[in-house]
Scaffold this motif. Structure first.
Motif, short mmCIF file in Angstrom:
data_model
loop_
_atom_site.label_atom_id
_atom_site.label_comp_id
_atom_site.label_asym_id
_atom_site.label_seq_id
_atom_site.Cartn_x
_atom_site.Cartn_y
_atom_site.Cartn_z
N ARG A 55 0.83 -1.19 0.00
CA ARG A 55 0.00 0.00 0.00
C ARG A 55 0.87 1.25 0.00
O ARG A 55 1.79 1.37 0.81
N LEU A 56 0.58 2.17 -0.91
CA LEU A 56 1.32 3.42 -1.02
C LEU A 56 0.54 4.53 -0.31
O LEU A 56 -0.63 4.76 -0.61
N SER A 57 1.18 5.20 0.62
CA SER A 57 0.52 6.23 1.41
C SER A 57 0.28 7.47 0.57
O SER A 57 1.15 7.92 -0.19
N LEU A 58 -0.91 8.05 0.72
CA LEU A 58 -1.30 9.24 -0.03
C LEU A 58 -1.19 10.49 0.84
O LEU A 58 -1.46 10.45 2.05
N PHE A 59 -0.79 11.60 0.22
CA PHE A 59 -0.76 12.90 0.90
C PHE A 59 -0.03 12.81 2.23
O PHE A 59 -0.53 13.24 3.28
N ALA A 60 1.16 12.23 2.17
CA ALA A 60 1.87 11.90 3.41
C ALA A 60 2.62 13.07 4.02
O ALA A 60 2.87 13.09 5.22
N ARG A 61 2.98 14.06 3.22
CA ARG A 61 3.95 15.06 3.68
C ARG A 61 3.52 15.77 4.95
O ARG A 61 4.29 15.83 5.92
N ARG A 62 2.29 16.32 4.97
CA ARG A 62 1.89 17.13 6.12
C ARG A 62 1.86 16.29 7.40
O ARG A 62 2.35 16.73 8.45
N LYS A 63 1.28 15.09 7.33
CA LYS A 63 1.19 14.27 8.53
C LYS A 63 2.55 13.80 9.00
O LYS A 63 2.83 13.76 10.20
#
Length: 344
Positions: A55-63
């Motif tokens: 599974r590839l994490s989405l929109f990871a940068r902010r978290k």
């Protein structure tokens, strides 16, 4: 010490990377350290193309930024080169945070096997990703030389060997079965890079078993109806499978280590493999297995190896020793106050 480990590979995946990180975390905690494992379970994800189990994490940068900012950690380790690893790397560089990385799998060879992308392009990406790392941890000397041959700095690439849980994987009850002996067993992801079909094609006496899941499973079940495919098993059941097998066959030519080799040996199951990275580093010149370019010959010769010899060799490996090496390679911060501000 507060240690944050960032990984794109995590449960419910069943593979050597997840097993290594799980055991390392547990050992670190037993040694008195605090471990925060940042993983895809915290994020929205989508299936990796051609590898839906990943599974590839989405929109990871902010978290990822917020998690690292709040962590007040003493050391940062980035275990994988996926979206979470990329986000953690970017955060660390913006804030001048030292970090270590790991090279678990022969990623360029895997990518080439699936997409025919030239190795040179993937190694260029790896040099970019790992370049700022204080230490790139690799499982074997062969893999270390592989990276050095592809432009990595000698002082940067360090050894971090693996271990096996000798309390779970040990001689004991064998899985009950009515199969014709001898039993030849292969354990791993049922995927092209594991070269499992090289095992399935062998003309061997007795029975063949394959434990694991992956994108080729349905196709191989149809093409090899006489082979017993068990699917994924928990560790205790897997140990009983190793104990029921006469020879563990490892057909992969791309693994950097192969934890399943140690698991099989710890249960007293001798190994048959190609003389390549992984088997060479686990077996060396020990009589616990047979390595040969003729895999069928290796399988037949391994039948004569006493199970106690296999077990004795596995006892040389432990997760505590592996974790102590990991700990020694970390680059602790002088002060965790560096995480007080975020250079967004």
């Amino acid at each position: 010490m507060k240690i944050v480990i960032v990984t794109d590979a995590w449960k419910p995946q069943v593979n050597g990377v997840v097993r290594t990180l799980t055991q390392t975390r547990d050992e670190l905690m037993q040694m008195g350290h605090e471990v925060d494992l940042l993983n895809p379970l915290e994020f929205r994800t989508l299936p990796c193309p051609t590898y839906p189990e990943i599974r590839l994490s989405l929109f990871a940068r902010r978290k990822v930024n917020n998690r690292l900012k709040a962590a007040k950690l003493d050391a940062l380790h980035i275990a994988t080169e996926g979206p979470l690893g990329m986000a953690a790397r970017a955060y660390a560089l913006r804030n001048k945070i030292p970090f270590t990385t790991a090279y678990h799998t022969r990623f360029p060879e895997y990518v080439q096997a699936r997409t025919r992308l030239p190795l040179s392009l993937t190694y260029r990406f790896l040099r970019w990703f790992h370049g700022p790392s204080s230490a790139v941890m690799v499982p074997t000397e062969v893999v270390r030389r592989d990276l050095l041959d592809n432009g990595f700095a000698a002082q940067q690439v360090v050894l971090w060997s693996r271990g096996v849980d000798l309390n779970i994987f040990k001689p004991g009850p064998a899985l009950s079965h009515q199969e014709k002996p001898p039993v030849f067993l292969c354990v791993g992801r049922v995927a092209v890079e594991k070269n499992i079909e090289a095992f399935l094609k062998l003309d061997l006496p007795g029975t063949k078993w394959v434990a694991g899941d992956g994108p080729l499973l349905a196709d191989l079940k149809l093409r090899y109806p006489k082979v017993r495919f068990t699917g994924v098993m928990d560790q205790e059941t897997l140990a009983s499978l190793y104990n029921a097998a006469d020879v563990f066959v490892f057909p992969s030519r791309t693994d950097t280590f192969g934890l399943v080799l140690l698991e099989a040996l710890a249960c007293g199951c001798p190994v048959a493999a190609y003389p390549v990275t992984g088997p060479i580093d686990v077996l060396g010149d020990a009589p616990a297995g047979v390595m040969d370019e003729d895999l069928r010959l290796a399988c037949l010769k391994a039948l004569d190896i006493p199970r106690q010899i296999a077990r004795s060799h596995a006892e040389k490996f432990s997760w505590r020793a592996s974790t102590e090496t990991f700990l020694a390679h970390l680059h602790p911060l002088k002060s965790s106050s560096a995480f007080a501000t975020e250079a967004a």
